[in-house]
Design a protein around this motif. Structure first.
Motif, PDB file in Angstrom:
ATOM      1  N   ILE A 151      -0.645  -0.397   3.605  1.00  0.00           N
ATOM      2  CA  ILE A 151      -0.531   0.781   4.465  1.00  0.00           C
ATOM      3  C   ILE A 151      -0.377   0.315   5.909  1.00  0.00           C
ATOM      4  N   ALA A 288      -3.893   7.582   2.235  1.00  0.00           N
ATOM      5  CA  ALA A 288      -2.763   8.492   2.015  1.00  0.00           C
ATOM      6  C   ALA A 288      -1.509   7.925   2.665  1.00  0.00           C
ATOM      7  N   GLY A 289      -0.424   7.932   1.945  1.00  0.00           N
ATOM      8  CA  GLY A 289       0.817   7.389   2.474  1.00  0.00           C
ATOM      9  C   GLY A 289       0.987   5.905   2.255  1.00  0.00           C
ATOM     10  N   LYS A 291       2.050   2.396   0.773  1.00  0.00           N
ATOM     11  CA  LYS A 291       3.279   1.947   0.122  1.00  0.00           C
ATOM     12  C   LYS A 291       3.087   0.514  -0.370  1.00  0.00           C
TER      13      LYS A 291
END
Length: 321
Positions: A151, A288-289, A291
Motif C-alpha cells: 500500500i 483499504a486500497g 495493491k
C-alpha cells in the motif's frame, strides 16, 4: 568507495549552510547506513559534514510534559532511558526490535529516521531503480517483491521504509525539529516527514537542501498499554515483513501504525475508531486500497493476525493492571 572531503561541524547553522552550498554534501553521525551505501557506490557524496560534536545527544523533558530527544541520541540509550521505558514503551520496544546491539550502539535518532530502503533492487546497482537513479525504471515491479510494499506505493516504486523506530514515533505523533540553511528552525509532524513515492521516489522526506535534524519531540504520555510486534524471517537482524505499533486504552480505543507494508510508517487515523470492533475491522480500513503483488499478498492477512494478537495481549495486560 569514491573520494570525498570532510569537515567537522561547529554549529548547526554552519553545518546546514555548508550542506546547502556544497554540491553532493551529506551529514554523517553514526554512519551505520550511509557508509554501507558509500561502499556500494549507491551514495556518492563529495563532501561529508560530521555533526557528532554538536551536542544533540540529550533527552530532556519539555514544558508540556513530553520528551525532546536529541538527533544524536543513540538508539541503545533511547531504548534504555527510564522515562521512555515507563511512558513510551512502544518506542522502547520498537528500538530493541531493530538491527543488532552493535548497530544500536552507533545508530542515532536522526539517522534512523533517514535510513534508506532495503529493497534488493535499490542495493543492486546492475538493476534499474527510480529511487537510486530517477527515471531508470523499477525492476522490483516485475521482480522479487515478497518484502515490498502492499500500500502507498506507485508505478515508480514499491519499496518499503525499513525503520522500526519511525513506526512507533508515528503512533506517538512525534514532531521532527530541524534547522534550515538560513538558520531558521522548523517543526515537521512525523505524519508529513516521510513522503510517498508517487513519480519522485528519490525524494524520500520533507527536508529541504541542507536542512539538519536537531531533535525529535514526543507529546505528553498517552498512558494505556504499549506494544510493538514485529514479524520477520529470523529472530534478529532482519527487517519487518509486518510490524504493529499500538497504544491501547482500557476502553479498547487507541492508536495503530504499521511497518513493513508501505514506503513510510503507515497510519490511518480514521481506522483507529474501529479498534473496539477488533483487528478485522481496523485492517479493512487501514489497508483499504492495497495493491499487493502475488508474492506479498500474504502481508494483508498477516497484518490482521498480528494486530489481532497485539489487541488480545493488550486486553489481558490491561485486565491485570
Amino acid at each position: 568507495m569514491r573520494a570525498f572531503s570532510y569537515e567537522r561541524a561547529t554549529s548547526p547553522t554552519r553545518a546546514a549552510a555548508a550542506a546547502a552550498k556544497t554540491k553532493g554534501a551529506k551529514f554523517i553521525a553514526g554512519g551505520t547506513n550511509l557508509l554501507d551505501l558509500m561502499k556500494l557506490e549507491i551514495e556518492t557524496p563529495s563532501h561529508l559534514i560530521d555533526v557528532c560534536g554538536l551536542g544533540f545527544d540529550k533527552i530532556e523533558q519539555t514544558p508540556d510534559g513530553g520528551l525532546r530527544i536529541g538527533a544524536l541520541v543513540r538508539n541503545t540509550d533511547l531504548a534504555a532511558d527510564p522515562r521512555v521505558r515507563r511512558d513510551y514503551g512502544v518506542l522502547s520496544r520498537a528500538l530493541v526490535a531493530g538491527a543488532s546491539g552493535q548497530l544500536r550502539n552507533k545508530a542515532t535518532t536522526a539517522g534512523n529516521l533517514l535510513q534508506r530502503t532495503r529493497c534488493p533492487y535499490f542495493y543492486d546497482t546492475n538493476q534499474s531503480c527510480n529511487k537510486r537513479r530517477p527515471g531508470s525504471g523499477c525492476a522490483a515491479l516485475g521482480g522479487f517483491s515478497r518484502q515490498l510494499a502492499v500500500i502507498g506505493a506507485s508505478e515508480a516504486c514499491i519499496a518499503t521504509h525499513p525503520s522500526d523506530m519511525a513506526v512507533a514515533m508515528r503512533a506517538l505523533d512525534a514532531t521532527v525539529e530541524t534547522v534550515q540553511a538560513d538558520g531558521k528552525a522548523r517543526r515537521i509532524p512525523i505524519a508529513d516527514f516521510h513522503k510517498l513515492p508517487g513519480e519522485t521516489p528519490h525524494l524520500e522526506t520533507a527536508l529541504e537542501a541542507g536542512e539538519l535534524i536537531t531533535a525529535v519531540t514526543l507529546p505528553r504520555p498517552l498512558g494505556g498499554v504499549h506494544a510493538y510486534h514485529k514479524v520477520r524471517d529470523r529472530a534478529s537482524y532482519a527487517f519487518a515483513l509486518v510490524s504493529v505499533a499500538a497504544v491501547v486504552q482500557p476502553d479498547g480505543t487507541g492508536r495503530v501504525a504499521l511497518g513493513g507494508v508501505a514506503p513510510k510508517p503507515w497510519r490511518v487515523e480514521a481506522a483507529e475508531a474501529r479498534m473496539p470492533q477488533g483487528a478485522k475491522a481496523v485492517t479493512a480500513e487501514l489497508l483499504a486500497g492495497a495493491k499487493p503483488t502475488p508474492e506479498n499478498a500474504f502481508k494483508l492477512p498477516l497484518a490482521e493476525r498480528t494486530l489481532g494478537a497485539v489487541l488480545a495481549a493488550s486486553r489481558v495486560q490491561a485486565a491485570r493492571a
